[in-house]
Scaffold this motif. Sequence first.
Motif, PDB file in Angstrom:
ATOM      1  N   LEU A  56       0.875  -1.164   0.000  1.00 10.93           N
ATOM      2  CA  LEU A  56       0.000   0.000   0.000  1.00 10.93           C
ATOM      3  C   LEU A  56       0.911   1.211   0.000  1.00 10.93           C
ATOM      4  O   LEU A  56       1.512   1.540   1.024  1.00 10.93           O
ATOM      5  CB  LEU A  56      -0.897   0.009   1.232  1.00 10.93           C
ATOM      6  N   GLY A  57       1.101   1.809  -1.172  1.00 11.18           N
ATOM      7  CA  GLY A  57       2.042   2.923  -1.269  1.00 11.18           C
ATOM      8  C   GLY A  57       3.443   2.453  -0.925  1.00 11.18           C
ATOM      9  O   GLY A  57       3.946   1.492  -1.496  1.00 11.18           O
ATOM     10  N   ASP A  58       4.063   3.092   0.058  1.00 11.26           N
ATOM     11  CA  ASP A  58       5.419   2.739   0.488  1.00 11.26           C
ATOM     12  C   ASP A  58       5.446   1.670   1.564  1.00 11.26           C
ATOM     13  O   ASP A  58       6.512   1.249   1.992  1.00 11.26           O
ATOM     14  CB  ASP A  58       6.150   3.983   1.010  1.00 11.26           C
ATOM     15  N   GLU A  59       4.289   1.246   2.036  1.00 14.23           N
ATOM     16  CA  GLU A  59       4.203   0.263   3.113  1.00 14.23           C
ATOM     17  C   GLU A  59       3.964  -1.134   2.541  1.00 14.23           C
ATOM     18  O   GLU A  59       3.207  -1.306   1.597  1.00 14.23           O
ATOM     19  CB  GLU A  59       3.039   0.640   4.035  1.00 14.23           C
ATOM     20  N   GLU A  60       4.647  -2.126   3.118  1.00 15.41           N
ATOM     21  CA  GLU A  60       4.477  -3.527   2.690  1.00 15.41           C
ATOM     22  C   GLU A  60       4.250  -4.407   3.908  1.00 15.41           C
ATOM     23  O   GLU A  60       4.771  -4.116   4.992  1.00 15.41           O
ATOM     24  CB  GLU A  60       5.708  -4.035   1.939  1.00 15.41           C
ATOM     25  N   ALA A  75     -11.733  -0.716   3.607  1.00 16.32           N
ATOM     26  CA  ALA A  75     -11.513  -0.194   2.255  1.00 16.32           C
ATOM     27  C   ALA A  75     -10.045   0.170   2.087  1.00 16.32           C
ATOM     28  O   ALA A  75      -9.437   0.749   2.982  1.00 16.32           O
ATOM     29  CB  ALA A  75     -12.398   1.021   2.018  1.00 16.32           C
ATOM     30  N   GLN A  76      -9.489  -0.198   0.936  1.00 14.65           N
ATOM     31  CA  GLN A  76      -8.068   0.046   0.724  1.00 14.65           C
ATOM     32  C   GLN A  76      -7.693  -0.049  -0.750  1.00 14.65           C
ATOM     33  O   GLN A  76      -8.408  -0.629  -1.562  1.00 14.65           O
ATOM     34  CB  GLN A  76      -7.231  -0.953   1.506  1.00 14.65           C
ATOM     35  N   ARG A  77      -6.541   0.537  -1.054  1.00 14.94           N
ATOM     36  CA  ARG A  77      -5.910   0.424  -2.371  1.00 14.94           C
ATOM     37  C   ARG A  77      -4.596  -0.308  -2.139  1.00 14.94           C
ATOM     38  O   ARG A  77      -3.811   0.082  -1.275  1.00 14.94           O
ATOM     39  CB  ARG A  77      -5.647   1.809  -2.955  1.00 14.94           C
ATOM     40  N   HIS A  78      -4.375  -1.378  -2.876  1.00 13.74           N
ATOM     41  CA  HIS A  78      -3.146  -2.152  -2.682  1.00 13.74           C
ATOM     42  C   HIS A  78      -2.792  -2.917  -3.955  1.00 13.74           C
ATOM     43  O   HIS A  78      -3.538  -2.921  -4.923  1.00 13.74           O
ATOM     44  CB  HIS A  78      -3.294  -3.130  -1.500  1.00 13.74           C
ATOM     45  N   SER A  79      -1.640  -3.553  -3.911  1.00 18.16           N
ATOM     46  CA  SER A  79      -1.240  -4.535  -4.916  1.00 18.16           C
ATOM     47  C   SER A  79      -0.703  -5.726  -4.145  1.00 18.16           C
ATOM     48  O   SER A  79      -0.382  -5.614  -2.962  1.00 18.16           O
ATOM     49  CB  SER A  79      -0.188  -3.975  -5.875  1.00 18.16           C
ATOM     50  N   GLY A  80      -0.636  -6.888  -4.791  1.00 19.55           N
ATOM     51  CA  GLY A  80      -0.178  -8.084  -4.103  1.00 19.55           C
ATOM     52  C   GLY A  80       0.750  -8.918  -4.965  1.00 19.55           C
ATOM     53  O   GLY A  80       0.752  -8.804  -6.197  1.00 19.55           O
ATOM     54  N   HIS A  81       1.529  -9.752  -4.291  1.00 21.24           N
ATOM     55  CA  HIS A  81       2.475 -10.636  -4.955  1.00 21.24           C
ATOM     56  C   HIS A  81       2.452 -11.978  -4.225  1.00 21.24           C
ATOM     57  O   HIS A  81       2.716 -12.027  -3.025  1.00 21.24           O
ATOM     58  CB  HIS A  81       3.870 -10.006  -4.900  1.00 21.24           C
ATOM     59  N   SER A 102     -17.198   5.412  10.098  1.00 24.36           N
ATOM     60  CA  SER A 102     -15.854   5.145   9.609  1.00 24.36           C
ATOM     61  C   SER A 102     -14.845   5.963  10.393  1.00 24.36           C
ATOM     62  O   SER A 102     -15.008   7.169  10.570  1.00 24.36           O
ATOM     63  CB  SER A 102     -15.758   5.474   8.118  1.00 24.36           C
ATOM     64  N   SER A 103     -13.797   5.306  10.875  1.00 28.06           N
ATOM     65  CA  SER A 103     -12.745   6.005  11.618  1.00 28.06           C
ATOM     66  C   SER A 103     -11.747   6.661  10.679  1.00 28.06           C
ATOM     67  O   SER A 103     -10.895   7.426  11.119  1.00 28.06           O
ATOM     68  CB  SER A 103     -12.017   5.030  12.540  1.00 28.06           C
ATOM     69  N   GLY A 104     -11.815   6.319   9.393  1.00 25.39           N
ATOM     70  CA  GLY A 104     -10.883   6.871   8.436  1.00 25.39           C
ATOM     71  C   GLY A 104      -9.536   6.177   8.439  1.00 25.39           C
ATOM     72  O   GLY A 104      -8.626   6.568   7.739  1.00 25.39           O
ATOM     73  N   THR A 105      -9.400   5.113   9.220  1.00 27.05           N
ATOM     74  CA  THR A 105      -8.140   4.376   9.317  1.00 27.05           C
ATOM     75  C   THR A 105      -8.077   3.320   8.225  1.00 27.05           C
ATOM     76  O   THR A 105      -8.994   2.547   8.058  1.00 27.05           O
ATOM     77  CB  THR A 105      -8.012   3.691  10.689  1.00 27.05           C
ATOM     78  N   THR A 106      -6.982   3.283   7.474  1.00 23.87           N
ATOM     79  CA  THR A 106      -6.765   2.269   6.462  1.00 23.87           C
ATOM     80  C   THR A 106      -5.880   1.187   7.044  1.00 23.87           C
ATOM     81  O   THR A 106      -4.858   1.482   7.645  1.00 23.87           O
ATOM     82  CB  THR A 106      -6.099   2.875   5.212  1.00 23.87           C
ATOM     83  N   VAL A 107      -6.279  -0.053   6.856  1.00 25.03           N
ATOM     84  CA  VAL A 107      -5.497  -1.190   7.345  1.00 25.03           C
ATOM     85  C   VAL A 107      -4.911  -1.897   6.147  1.00 25.03           C
ATOM     86  O   VAL A 107      -5.613  -2.158   5.173  1.00 25.03           O
ATOM     87  CB  VAL A 107      -6.394  -2.146   8.155  1.00 25.03           C
TER      88      VAL A 107
END
Length: 111
Positions: A56-60, A75-81, A102-107
């Motif tokens: 997720l962005g710079d976080e893995e 809810a989130q935007r990510h990619s996977g491998h 919604s707390s607005g926190t993305t996990v």
Amino acid sequence: MDDPTVTDPGLYRVVFENDRVRVLEYRDEPGAQTHPHDHPDSVMITLSSFRRRVSLGDEERELELPAGQARWLGAQRHSGHNTGDSPTHVFFVELKEPAQNSSGTTVLGPV
């Protein structure tokens, strides 16, 4: 919003949809990667055990999940491998209604 059935049509397919939910089936093989895409609030159901890296962005995050689990995904935007040695097979039950509080926190990845 980038729909995973558009960004990775060979990996995701819609198996059910109505006005409240959409159910996606996801299948891949070891080494497969997804493009960045979005999911609304969802429940993920693992049909196989798998190991993967979710970005997720710079976080893995490295994940290893057993078969037969049901997990909430905010809810989130990510990619996977798929970094494991086995195929991945999961269902996502995506909610079409927004969260009431919604707390607005993305996990990142499954919680």
